[in-house]
Design a protein around this motif. Structure first.
Motif, PDB file in Angstrom:
ATOM      1  N   LEU A  66     102.224  67.901  28.583  1.00 31.49           N
ATOM      2  CA  LEU A  66     100.814  67.946  28.936  1.00 31.49           C
ATOM      3  C   LEU A  66      99.963  67.620  27.711  1.00 31.49           C
ATOM      4  O   LEU A  66      99.031  66.842  27.745  1.00 31.49           O
ATOM      5  CB  LEU A  66     100.548  69.393  29.348  1.00 31.49           C
ATOM      6  CG  LEU A  66      99.496  69.686  30.343  1.00 31.49           C
ATOM      7  CD1 LEU A  66      99.750  68.878  31.585  1.00 31.49           C
ATOM      8  CD2 LEU A  66      99.549  71.191  30.658  1.00 31.49           C
ATOM      9  N   ILE A  67     100.341  68.255  26.617  1.00 28.75           N
ATOM     10  CA  ILE A  67      99.596  68.163  25.374  1.00 28.75           C
ATOM     11  C   ILE A  67     100.520  67.548  24.333  1.00 28.75           C
ATOM     12  O   ILE A  67     101.682  67.891  24.257  1.00 28.75           O
ATOM     13  CB  ILE A  67      99.210  69.593  24.918  1.00 28.75           C
ATOM     14  CG1 ILE A  67      98.257  70.239  25.924  1.00 28.75           C
ATOM     15  CG2 ILE A  67      98.558  69.592  23.549  1.00 28.75           C
ATOM     16  CD1 ILE A  67      96.996  69.462  26.122  1.00 28.75           C
ATOM     17  N   LYS A  68      99.991  66.620  23.546  1.00 34.39           N
ATOM     18  CA  LYS A  68     100.831  65.990  22.520  1.00 34.39           C
ATOM     19  C   LYS A  68     100.693  66.670  21.168  1.00 34.39           C
ATOM     20  O   LYS A  68     101.608  66.610  20.350  1.00 34.39           O
ATOM     21  CB  LYS A  68     100.455  64.511  22.372  1.00 34.39           C
ATOM     22  CG  LYS A  68     101.008  63.624  23.458  1.00 34.39           C
ATOM     23  CD  LYS A  68     102.516  63.508  23.370  1.00 34.39           C
ATOM     24  CE  LYS A  68     103.139  62.770  24.516  1.00 34.39           C
ATOM     25  NZ  LYS A  68     102.667  61.413  24.674  1.00 34.39           N
ATOM     26  N   GLY A  69      99.556  67.279  20.917  1.00 31.32           N
ATOM     27  CA  GLY A  69      99.440  67.888  19.603  1.00 31.32           C
ATOM     28  C   GLY A  69      98.208  68.758  19.439  1.00 31.32           C
ATOM     29  O   GLY A  69      97.272  68.714  20.234  1.00 31.32           O
ATOM     30  N   MET A  90      96.167  65.992  30.032  1.00 32.30           N
ATOM     31  CA  MET A  90      95.070  66.906  30.364  1.00 32.30           C
ATOM     32  C   MET A  90      94.260  66.418  31.559  1.00 32.30           C
ATOM     33  O   MET A  90      93.719  67.207  32.317  1.00 32.30           O
ATOM     34  CB  MET A  90      94.103  67.003  29.179  1.00 32.30           C
ATOM     35  CG  MET A  90      94.608  67.853  28.066  1.00 32.30           C
ATOM     36  SD  MET A  90      93.578  67.684  26.602  1.00 32.30           S
ATOM     37  CE  MET A  90      92.088  68.444  27.164  1.00 32.30           C
ATOM     38  N   GLN A  91      94.162  65.076  31.665  1.00 37.20           N
ATOM     39  CA  GLN A  91      93.317  64.477  32.694  1.00 37.20           C
ATOM     40  C   GLN A  91      93.707  64.929  34.090  1.00 37.20           C
ATOM     41  O   GLN A  91      92.868  65.110  34.951  1.00 37.20           O
ATOM     42  CB  GLN A  91      93.443  62.952  32.648  1.00 37.20           C
ATOM     43  CG  GLN A  91      92.808  62.354  31.439  1.00 37.20           C
ATOM     44  CD  GLN A  91      92.997  60.840  31.400  1.00 37.20           C
ATOM     45  OE1 GLN A  91      92.267  60.108  32.033  1.00 37.20           O
ATOM     46  NE2 GLN A  91      93.995  60.390  30.672  1.00 37.20           N
ATOM     47  N   SER A  92      95.019  65.076  34.312  1.00 41.24           N
ATOM     48  CA  SER A  92      95.479  65.341  35.665  1.00 41.24           C
ATOM     49  C   SER A  92      95.966  66.779  35.877  1.00 41.24           C
ATOM     50  O   SER A  92      96.503  67.095  36.919  1.00 41.24           O
ATOM     51  CB  SER A  92      96.611  64.358  35.991  1.00 41.24           C
ATOM     52  OG  SER A  92      97.516  64.333  34.920  1.00 41.24           O
ATOM     53  N   PRO A 144      94.716  70.666  35.777  1.00 44.13           N
ATOM     54  CA  PRO A 144      93.704  71.690  35.546  1.00 44.13           C
ATOM     55  C   PRO A 144      94.325  72.864  34.782  1.00 44.13           C
ATOM     56  O   PRO A 144      95.532  73.029  34.764  1.00 44.13           O
ATOM     57  CB  PRO A 144      93.292  72.114  36.961  1.00 44.13           C
ATOM     58  CG  PRO A 144      94.321  71.584  37.872  1.00 44.13           C
ATOM     59  CD  PRO A 144      95.128  70.559  37.170  1.00 44.13           C
ATOM     60  N   GLY A 145      93.497  73.642  34.147  1.00 49.19           N
ATOM     61  CA  GLY A 145      94.016  74.862  33.523  1.00 49.19           C
ATOM     62  C   GLY A 145      94.308  74.740  32.041  1.00 49.19           C
ATOM     63  O   GLY A 145      94.588  75.739  31.382  1.00 49.19           O
ATOM     64  N   VAL A 146      94.222  73.509  31.506  1.00 47.50           N
ATOM     65  CA  VAL A 146      94.502  73.350  30.076  1.00 47.50           C
ATOM     66  C   VAL A 146      93.430  74.061  29.243  1.00 47.50           C
ATOM     67  O   VAL A 146      93.735  74.807  28.312  1.00 47.50           O
ATOM     68  CB  VAL A 146      94.589  71.860  29.703  1.00 47.50           C
ATOM     69  CG1 VAL A 146      94.632  71.675  28.202  1.00 47.50           C
ATOM     70  CG2 VAL A 146      95.814  71.232  30.348  1.00 47.50           C
ATOM     71  N   ALA A 147      92.173  73.836  29.616  1.00 49.18           N
ATOM     72  CA  ALA A 147      91.082  74.457  28.857  1.00 49.18           C
ATOM     73  C   ALA A 147      91.179  75.972  28.925  1.00 49.18           C
ATOM     74  O   ALA A 147      91.088  76.666  27.907  1.00 49.18           O
ATOM     75  CB  ALA A 147      89.743  73.981  29.405  1.00 49.18           C
ATOM     76  N   ILE A 165      90.884  63.169  27.046  1.00 49.43           N
ATOM     77  CA  ILE A 165      92.202  63.501  26.490  1.00 49.43           C
ATOM     78  C   ILE A 165      92.148  64.463  25.303  1.00 49.43           C
ATOM     79  O   ILE A 165      93.111  64.624  24.588  1.00 49.43           O
ATOM     80  CB  ILE A 165      93.004  62.230  26.107  1.00 49.43           C
ATOM     81  CG1 ILE A 165      92.335  61.472  24.969  1.00 49.43           C
ATOM     82  CG2 ILE A 165      93.193  61.324  27.298  1.00 49.43           C
ATOM     83  CD1 ILE A 165      93.274  60.433  24.351  1.00 49.43           C
ATOM     84  N   LYS A 166      91.018  65.122  25.091  1.00 44.23           N
ATOM     85  CA  LYS A 166      90.990  66.125  24.021  1.00 44.23           C
ATOM     86  C   LYS A 166      90.035  67.273  24.341  1.00 44.23           C
ATOM     87  O   LYS A 166      89.139  67.137  25.179  1.00 44.23           O
ATOM     88  CB  LYS A 166      90.576  65.478  22.699  1.00 44.23           C
ATOM     89  CG  LYS A 166      89.114  65.099  22.640  1.00 44.23           C
ATOM     90  CD  LYS A 166      88.438  65.659  21.404  1.00 44.23           C
ATOM     91  CE  LYS A 166      86.936  65.685  21.554  1.00 44.23           C
ATOM     92  NZ  LYS A 166      86.276  64.498  21.068  1.00 44.23           N
ATOM     93  N   LEU A 167      90.299  68.382  23.696  1.00 44.71           N
ATOM     94  CA  LEU A 167      89.427  69.548  23.809  1.00 44.71           C
ATOM     95  C   LEU A 167      89.311  70.139  22.415  1.00 44.71           C
ATOM     96  O   LEU A 167      90.320  70.438  21.776  1.00 44.71           O
ATOM     97  CB  LEU A 167      90.059  70.552  24.781  1.00 44.71           C
ATOM     98  CG  LEU A 167      89.416  71.915  24.916  1.00 44.71           C
ATOM     99  CD1 LEU A 167      87.999  71.803  25.448  1.00 44.71           C
ATOM    100  CD2 LEU A 167      90.228  72.772  25.886  1.00 44.71           C
ATOM    101  N   SER A 168      88.085  70.258  21.914  1.00 49.21           N
ATOM    102  CA  SER A 168      87.879  70.781  20.558  1.00 49.21           C
ATOM    103  C   SER A 168      87.025  72.030  20.595  1.00 49.21           C
ATOM    104  O   SER A 168      86.094  72.123  21.404  1.00 49.21           O
ATOM    105  CB  SER A 168      87.136  69.764  19.685  1.00 49.21           C
ATOM    106  OG  SER A 168      87.830  68.559  19.607  1.00 49.21           O
TER     107      SER A 168
END
Ligand code: ADP
Ligand code: ASP
Ligand code: MG
Length: 401
Positions: free
Chosen positions: A250-253, A348-350, A352-355, A377-380
């Motif tokens: 889901l997340i690369k880094g 992340m795009q597809s 939900p729940g990552v944030a 593709i990012k959340l900061s």
């Protein structure tokens, strides 16, 4: 037979033994029948040491003179590597950035490459020589030396690879490849076999210094085959490319950038034109804005918050104070005690729940979020600087355990 560009960073050429190690890697590639262009950085901490030397003379060196000084670091490396190559029987010639044809814009200390005239490099390759080029440097239209910004040798290498249509551009460094987080901060970070240009661009822009972000931008634009690998171990590295096979990640880094400052202008009038006045002032002074937040208007006022690069914090403070009468506001605060922690991944795009997972992790670790920014593709998040490493480790754990 292929054309291969190999770039070696500062730690890879730090001393005599490392230089000969690099010379052997290069000579082996050449002996296999390939044309090789090598790009090198300054040895070890040379660039930092040169900046410190300037600091012994003045707190505010002219950017032109600073570039003149910093460019010397790479010049030492090319000469020494060319000598080491000759010593092991490999025909080589060193070229400065300008001899190699790098023309840049005028922006000292953060110049952009405008044009690369590869005639000299090509004529040396035609004589079956390994060409050793100084990274990080070029010449502007006044024939003055410019540098490309910290980490700029990566960009020099990718630019050469693009201009020569090289088959491969290898970035040799002191880690085995691109990891899910800085392996020096997060010991259980994993190496990625592949990553997309877009994901790598975000990671690089958000603080993963393993590749300079402009180099990734260029590699994407010109479809350069890019590999990040170690100069110290002979294991396959990370391939950066347009599309990667689905790895189910889901997340690369996770990345950290502690070279940011958070600016707040409190209680500016809630009326049209305020943001324009503030941000045009920043733009005129070439200050890059990161995250922008604006509160909902209350009693005719609103708050404006944004981030700027740490190095621009003093200038930002001065400009805002000097021009305050144009946009008003009760208080201007520039907080240099912050860091940006980000997660990156096309998945992340597809999903939900990552944030919420990231926020939950920060909450469980009692870390307060000051600002949030997202893209596809990012959340900061902006948090206190002293909590950043703990946040990176916790968030990494939450997504990669
Ligand atoms: P070089 O001198 O070879 O250009 P840099 O110091 O610029 O090397 O970049 C390599 C460093 O980047 C590593 O030593 C590592 O600490 C750091 N780094 C930060 N984030 C990452 C990441 N996600 N993957 C790998 N390395 C990373
Ligand atoms: N020597 C320069 C720096 O330290 C360029 C580079 O290493 O890429 O930033
Ligand atoms: Mg680097």
């Amino acid at each position: 037979m292929a054309l291969i560009v190999q770039k070696f960073g500062g730690s890879s050429v730090a001393n005599r033994d490392r230089l000969f190690n690099v010379a052997r890697i290069v000579a082996n590639t050449h002996n296999e029948g390939n044309d090789v262009v090598v790009v090198v950085s300054a040895q070890g901490d040379t660039t930092d040491d040169l900046i410190a030397k300037a600091g012994e003379i003045t707190h505010d060196p002219s950017k032109r003179e600073l570039d003149m000084l910093l460019a010397t670091g790479e010049q030492i490396s090319i000469a020494l590597l060319a000598m080491a190559l000759a010593e092991i029987g490999c025909s080589a010639i060193s070229l400065t950035g300008w001899q190699a044809g790098f023309h840049t814009d005028r922006a000292y200390s953060r110049a952009r490459i405008k044009d690369l005239d590869t005639e000299r490099i090509e004529s040396e390759l035609a004589r079956n020589r390994v060409v050793v080029v100084a990274g990080f440097q070029g010449l502007n239209r006044y024939d003055d030396i410019t540098t490309l910004g910290r980490g700029g040798s990566d960009t020099s290498a990718v630019a050469i690879a693009a201009a020569l249509h090289a088959d491969l551009c290898q970035i040799y460094t002191d880690v085995d490849g691109v990891y899910t987080a800085d392996p020096r901060v997060v010991p259980n970070a994993r190496k990625l076999d592949t990553i997309t240009f877009d994901e790598m661009l975000e990671l690089a822009s958000l603080g993963a210094q393993v590749l300079n972000n402009r180099s990734v931008e260029l590699a994407k634009k010109y479809s350069v085959n890019l590999e990040v690998r170690s100069s110290l171990t002979n294991v396959p590295g990370t391939i950066v490319k347009e599309v990667v096979d689905v790895e189910g990640m889901l997340i690369k880094g996770v990345a950290k950038d502690d070279k940011v400052a958070a600016v707040s202008i409190l209680e500016v009038p809630d009326q049209p034109g305020i943001s324009f006045k503030v941000f045009s002032l920043m733009a005129q002074n070439k200050i890059n804005i990161g995250i922008i937040l604006q509160s909902v208007g209350r009693s005719g006022n609103k708050d404006l918050l944004f981030t700027v690069p740490l190095e621009d914090a003093p200038l930002t403070q001065r400009l805002l104070e000097e021009n305050r009468s144009r946009f008003g506001g009760r208080e201007i605060k520039v907080d240099t005690d912050v860091a940006k922690v980000s997660i990156v991944g096309a998945g992340m795009q597809s999903h939900p729940g990552v944030a919420s997972k990231m926020f939950e992790t920060l909450y469980e670790n009692n870390i307060n979020i000051q600002m949030i920014a997202t893209s596809e593709i990012k959340l900061s998040v902006i948090i206190k600087k002293e909590e950043a490493d703990r946040a990176v480790a916790a968030v990494h754990d939450a997504f990669f355990r």
